[in-house]
Write a protein that holds these residues in place. Structure first.
Motif, short mmCIF file in Angstrom:
data_model
loop_
_atom_site.label_atom_id
_atom_site.label_comp_id
_atom_site.label_asym_id
_atom_site.label_seq_id
_atom_site.Cartn_x
_atom_site.Cartn_y
_atom_site.Cartn_z
N ASP A 122 0.83 -1.21 0.00
CA ASP A 122 0.00 0.00 0.00
C ASP A 122 0.86 1.26 0.00
O ASP A 122 0.55 2.25 0.65
N ARG A 123 1.96 1.20 -0.73
CA ARG A 123 2.88 2.33 -0.72
C ARG A 123 2.23 3.61 -1.22
O ARG A 123 1.46 3.61 -2.17
N ASP A 124 2.60 4.70 -0.55
CA ASP A 124 2.21 6.02 -1.04
C ASP A 124 3.19 6.41 -2.15
O ASP A 124 4.25 5.82 -2.31
N GLY A 125 2.84 7.42 -2.91
CA GLY A 125 3.70 7.87 -3.99
C GLY A 125 4.93 8.60 -3.47
O GLY A 125 4.97 9.05 -2.32
N ALA A 126 5.94 8.72 -4.33
CA ALA A 126 7.18 9.38 -3.93
C ALA A 126 6.93 10.79 -3.45
O ALA A 126 7.53 11.25 -2.46
N LEU A 127 6.02 11.52 -4.11
CA LEU A 127 5.72 12.89 -3.70
C LEU A 127 5.13 12.92 -2.30
O LEU A 127 5.44 13.83 -1.50
N ALA A 128 4.30 11.94 -1.96
CA ALA A 128 3.71 11.88 -0.62
C ALA A 128 4.78 11.70 0.44
O ALA A 128 4.72 12.34 1.51
N LEU A 156 1.36 8.84 7.40
CA LEU A 156 1.02 8.32 6.08
C LEU A 156 0.30 6.98 6.20
O LEU A 156 0.60 6.18 7.08
N PRO A 157 -0.66 6.70 5.31
CA PRO A 157 -1.42 5.45 5.39
C PRO A 157 -0.55 4.20 5.34
O PRO A 157 -0.90 3.18 5.95
N SER A 158 0.56 4.25 4.63
CA SER A 158 1.40 3.06 4.48
C SER A 158 2.39 2.88 5.62
O SER A 158 3.13 1.90 5.66
N VAL A 159 2.42 3.82 6.56
CA VAL A 159 3.41 3.79 7.64
C VAL A 159 2.76 3.36 8.95
O VAL A 159 1.70 3.86 9.33
N GLN A 160 3.40 2.42 9.63
CA GLN A 160 2.98 2.00 10.97
C GLN A 160 4.10 2.32 11.94
O GLN A 160 5.27 2.06 11.66
N ALA A 161 3.74 2.87 13.10
CA ALA A 161 4.72 3.24 14.12
C ALA A 161 4.29 2.68 15.47
O ALA A 161 3.13 2.84 15.87
#
Length: 315
Positions: free
Chosen positions: A235-241, A254-259
């Protein structure tokens, strides 16, 4: 586990100055200038040249009191490795590098003589380290370790070509867009996580690593925990994101990031490269095993200028 951040008042005494002549700000101040400023604070200070790791080990072998480090993150790391776990020693940073991730974490920034003047009113605080065990042996880190896109970029990135936060961010964003996912079954605090395709696995002690890449917005190097950052490859976000999030300092949202805040992480080793702070552990195709990362709470004691505006990371 909750770790209380004890604050102790510092009193002047013996001091040792470690000075990196290759640091970016070394032309601003020389050891004699810094020694005079340190002694003006009431310390009895000494400086011996440390041209190589053997010199550093020798000078720090009998160091006690406060060790002031004038240099970049690499110099701080080399000094910290010698002082980790040692009783009766305090680390005082004089940031003179490019990224200065450790100094920024502690709110220690500015011209070297101004930094030293700020230590006239200072506290001593604990500073965690990360401890890492893999097929190559054992490592300690101040900032972060991990595998995936950032480790791969770092393996190709040569700081000798010129340290550039912009170039590093662009390289990371580009790699995130094309990176082949790693199917990894992590264990976090001894609990298994489902197998997940991941583009980045970073275990952060500070908010930023490398050339000021702020991947862990809420990391705290004094809380007895590490921050596990995962980027979902499917579910990667785009490079610009990614570029925009790093610029806004909200990468974790970001939606693709979990912390997650963790104390121990186990990462399957399938031959992939890892980085440990700014060093790379090269890939070992065909090897398999486990990389274990855990926090070493309060491994160091650091000097922090007194005042709320100086004890948090500045932007």
């Amino acid at each position: 586990m909750t770790v209380e951040c004890a604050v102790l008042r510092v009193s002047a005494g013996q001091a040792t100055l470690i000075f990196n002549e290759q640091a970016g700000g070394s032309g601003v101040c020389q050891p004699a200038d810094l020694l005079a400023a340190i002694e003006a604070l009431g310390y009895t200070a000494r400086h011996e040249p440390t041209a190589n790791p053997e010199d550093l080990k020798r000078v720090l072998a009998d160091a006690h009191g406060t060790v002031f480090v004038a240099g970049g993150d690499g110099t701080v790391r080399a000094t910290a490795m010698e002082l980790a776990g040692r009783e009766g020693v305090i680390l005082g940073l004089i940031p003179m590098g490019t990224a200065n991730n450790i100094g920024r974490t502690l709110g220690v920034q500015g011209p070297p003589l101004d930094v030293l003047a700020g230590y006239a009113e200072a506290d001593v605080r604990p500073f965690d380290l990360g401890r890492m065990t893999g097929p190559w042996g054992e490592d300690l880190f101040l900032e972060a370790c991990g595998c995936g896109a950032f480790a791969n970029v770092l393996a190709e990135y040569n700081p000798d070509d010129g340290k550039s936060p912009v170039r590093a961010v662009q390289a990371l964003a580009s790699t995130l867009g094309t990176f082949a996912p790693m199917d990894l079954a992590l264990r976090v605090d001894d609990q298994p996580l489902p197998v997940q395709g991941l583009a980045v696995v970073e275990v952060m002690n500070t908010k930023a690593t490398g050339p000021r890449l702020r991947l862990a917005t809420h990391a705290d190097a004094t809380d007895g925990k590490l921050s596990l950052i995962r980027v979902n490859a499917d579910d990667r976000d785009g490079a610009l994101a990614y570029l925009s999030a790093l610029a806004r300092d909200d990468f974790e949202t970001l939606p693709s990031v979990q912390a997650d805040d963790v104390q121990r992480v186990q990462i399957p080793f399938i031959g992939q490269p890892f980085h440990v702070d700014g060093e790379v552990r090269t890939p070992e195709p065909g090897m398999a095993g486990t990389v274990t990362v855990e926090v070493w709470a309060g491994a160091l004691r650091v000097l922090v200028p007194r005042g709320p505006e100086r004890t948090v990371e500045a932007t």
